[in-house]
Design an enzyme around this catalytic site. Structure first.
Site, PDB file in Angstrom:
ATOM      1  N   SER A 274       0.820  -1.213   0.000  1.00  0.00           N
ATOM      2  CA  SER A 274       0.000   0.000   0.000  1.00  0.00           C
ATOM      3  C   SER A 274       0.852   1.260   0.000  1.00  0.00           C
ATOM      4  CB  SER A 274      -0.954  -0.007   1.195  1.00  0.00           C
ATOM      5  OG  SER A 274      -0.266  -0.145   2.415  1.00  0.00           O
ATOM      6  N   HIS A 304      -1.843  -8.738   1.924  1.00  0.00           N
ATOM      7  CA  HIS A 304      -1.516  -7.480   2.614  1.00  0.00           C
ATOM      8  C   HIS A 304      -2.601  -7.208   3.654  1.00  0.00           C
ATOM      9  CE1 HIS A 304       0.284  -3.759   3.526  1.00  0.00           C
ATOM     10  NE2 HIS A 304      -0.128  -3.003   2.519  1.00  0.00           N
ATOM     11  N   HIS A 350       6.283 -12.437   8.487  1.00  0.00           N
ATOM     12  CA  HIS A 350       6.340 -11.085   7.939  1.00  0.00           C
ATOM     13  C   HIS A 350       7.467 -11.016   6.928  1.00  0.00           C
ATOM     14  CE1 HIS A 350       6.904  -6.693   7.777  1.00  0.00           C
ATOM     15  NE2 HIS A 350       5.639  -6.629   8.122  1.00  0.00           N
ATOM     16  N   ARG A 359       3.933  -4.345  17.146  1.00  0.00           N
ATOM     17  CA  ARG A 359       2.530  -3.959  17.059  1.00  0.00           C
ATOM     18  C   ARG A 359       1.634  -5.049  17.658  1.00  0.00           C
ATOM     19  NH1 ARG A 359       2.151  -2.919  10.750  1.00  0.00           N
ATOM     20  NH2 ARG A 359       3.200  -4.948  10.896  1.00  0.00           N
ATOM     21  N   ASP A 405      -1.530  -8.515  12.558  1.00  0.00           N
ATOM     22  CA  ASP A 405      -2.857  -9.038  12.256  1.00  0.00           C
ATOM     23  C   ASP A 405      -3.287 -10.137  13.222  1.00  0.00           C
ATOM     24  OD1 ASP A 405      -3.119  -7.392   9.967  1.00  0.00           O
ATOM     25  OD2 ASP A 405      -1.927  -8.808   8.799  1.00  0.00           O
TER      26      ASP A 405
END
Length: 469
Positions: A274, A304, A350, A359, A405
């Site tokens: 993105s 993504h 990742h 995160r 995620d």
């Protein structure tokens, strides 16, 4: 380069808890007391323009690495080829926003309440200026964003032209494309604005885009899942709090979650799909609305941003088949069943990171504080113990650890946002802060059209044969 020096000073002092408050005070004293973000940028840009000129003049021919055939045919992984000022991703440490890690940002960026999660407006200020803002500066930016938040009716009409059952990302991107009609950059470019001032209408467009996205995103959510009844903006709330409110969630903890969510999803350097797409399209001088719409279409891919919906759906499939009180041995069997069917375990691994995603860690800390007994959170905790050893045993995965995620969907689900198909829209709203900030600097620094060289398999084979002879 003053704002880079101040960040460096802050980082060096963050290792000394007793001086943390003094560090922030020192940085803020060196920063301008001006509450206007545009004025801050206007002061910073000439110095950074000269810095880039000097870098190119003195070091333009310095080699940064070797390009291999594997890189060319492997998605350009590991290939350095993009300037991205707002953040930098380290394989072991994770993301740093203008030099600050996520835990450091949580300590120094202002919150809605003392000790609360950082306000996304504070991160926006940091990404654009390299300076940690005061609470007064963040409040002024919140007010400025609210002044840009009015969405024209034709945007809603454009979304309404789509079937209600269209994917939320399709509806969201359609809304962003409709916002483009108001682009100040396009109007200024058509009037012949000098290149040296490109950044100014880009700034206006980017702030308008960031401000209006929660309204557009919440309209999509309410249209699909809540019968279409919109909720008006609450002028007393900040960006993250208002986004939760617009969606229909006024629980204080949910507002805190949204502040954290938007902050940690905002930027992840420039090489992801993105961010790179937004930069690439903008390099053709497409305005921020067109560029960000393109970025959203990249974010919508399963490899993504769409992955965050896949995680919650997979976790719920575990519960449906095995129950909430699944043992670790049962969980191991289910993970192997998933892998042996040719699928992946979503939320692990990742492209750059080689350790647990920070995160993920900060979301886990949020869960331990606010929802320690949630059954799905407890399942996520078990997955952390079970999945990495299995992926390591497979020997095909460079990073077996959980990413961002792996946790976000469970937190949203706990507070009532259970519609997994919508999760990527939340990601998209967040990512506008990073892409928009960098786009302003792209225009300020005069970065050129992106145009890498492509090759055919035949040319690669020919080159390799010559190299071997």
């Amino acid at each position: 380069m003053a704002f880079f020096r101040t960040v460096t000073k802050l980082r060096s002092r963050l290792g000394q808890p007793s001086s943390l408050r003094d560090s922030v005070r020192c940085l803020q004293t060196q920063a301008s007391s001006d509450l206007d973000l545009h004025s801050q940028l206007k002061e910073l840009i000439p110095e950074q323009q000269e810095r880039l000129k000097k870098l190119k003049k003195e070091h333009g021919k310095v080699q940064l690495g070797t390009i291999t055939v594997d890189m060319v045919i492997g998605g350009m992984r590991g290939m350095t080829g993009l300037l991205w000022e707002t953040s930098l991703l380290d394989p072991d440490e994770g993301i740093r926003f203008r030099g600050l890690s996520i835990p450091e940002c949580q300590k120094v960026l202002p919150g809605a309440t003392p000790g609360g999660e950082p306000l996304p407006e504070g991160l926006l200020w940091l990404l654009l200026t390299g300076k940690v803002p005061s609470k007064e500066q963040v409040d002024a930016l919140s007010s400025e964003l609210r002044s840009h938040a009015k969405v024209p009716d034709y945007v809603f009409k454009a979304i309404d032209a789509l079937p209600v059952g269209a994917h939320p990302m399709t509806q969201f991107t359609t809304g962003v494309m409709a916002l483009q009609v108001q682009s100040e950059f396009q109007k200024a470019y058509d009037k012949g604005i000098p290149k040296s001032r490109y950044w100014e209408p880009t700034y206006e467009d980017s702030l308008s885009l960031i401000a209006q996205l929660p309204v557009v995103a919440s309209y999509v959510y309410r249209r699909i899942y809540k019968g279409g009844r919109m909720i008006p903006v609450d002028d007393s709330l900040d960006y993250g709090g208002n986004f939760a409110h617009l969606l229909g969630f006024d629980d204080h903890k949910m507002q805190e979650l949204m502040r954290l969510y938007v902050t940690i999803h905002s930027d992840h350097e420039g090489g992801n799909v993105s961010a790179h797409t937004g930069h690439l399209v903008a390099s053709a001088l497409s305005d921020p609305f067109l560029s960000f719409a393109a970025a959203l279409n990249g974010l919508a891919g399963p490899l993504h941003g769409l992955a965050n919906q896949e995680v919650l759906l997979w976790i719920k499939s575990v519960v449906d088949e095995c129950g909430e009180n699944i043992t670790k041995d049962q969980l191991k069997d289910y993970v192997w069943k998933t892998l042996n069917s040719g699928k992946v375990v979503p939320g692990f691994g990742h492209g750059v990171l080689r350790k647990t995603d920070p995160r993920y860690t900060c979301q886990r800390e949020f869960a331990l504080k606010h929802l320690p007994d949630d059954p799905l959170f407890q399942l996520v905790s078990k997955l952390y113990d079970v999945v990495p050893p299995i992926l390591t045993e497979l020997g095909k995965v460079k990073n077996p650890w959980p990413n961002v995620d792996a946790h976000s969907g469970v937190l949203l689900n706990h507070f009532g946002l259970t519609e997994a198909r919508y999760f990527t829209v939340l990601f998209g709203v967040s990512r506008s802060i990073g892409i928009g900030s960098q786009l302003i600097w792209d225009r300020a620094l005069g970065l050129p059209l992106e145009r890498p060289k492509s090759v055919t398999m035949e040319s690669l084979e020919s080159f390799c044969k010559k190299a071997a002879s």
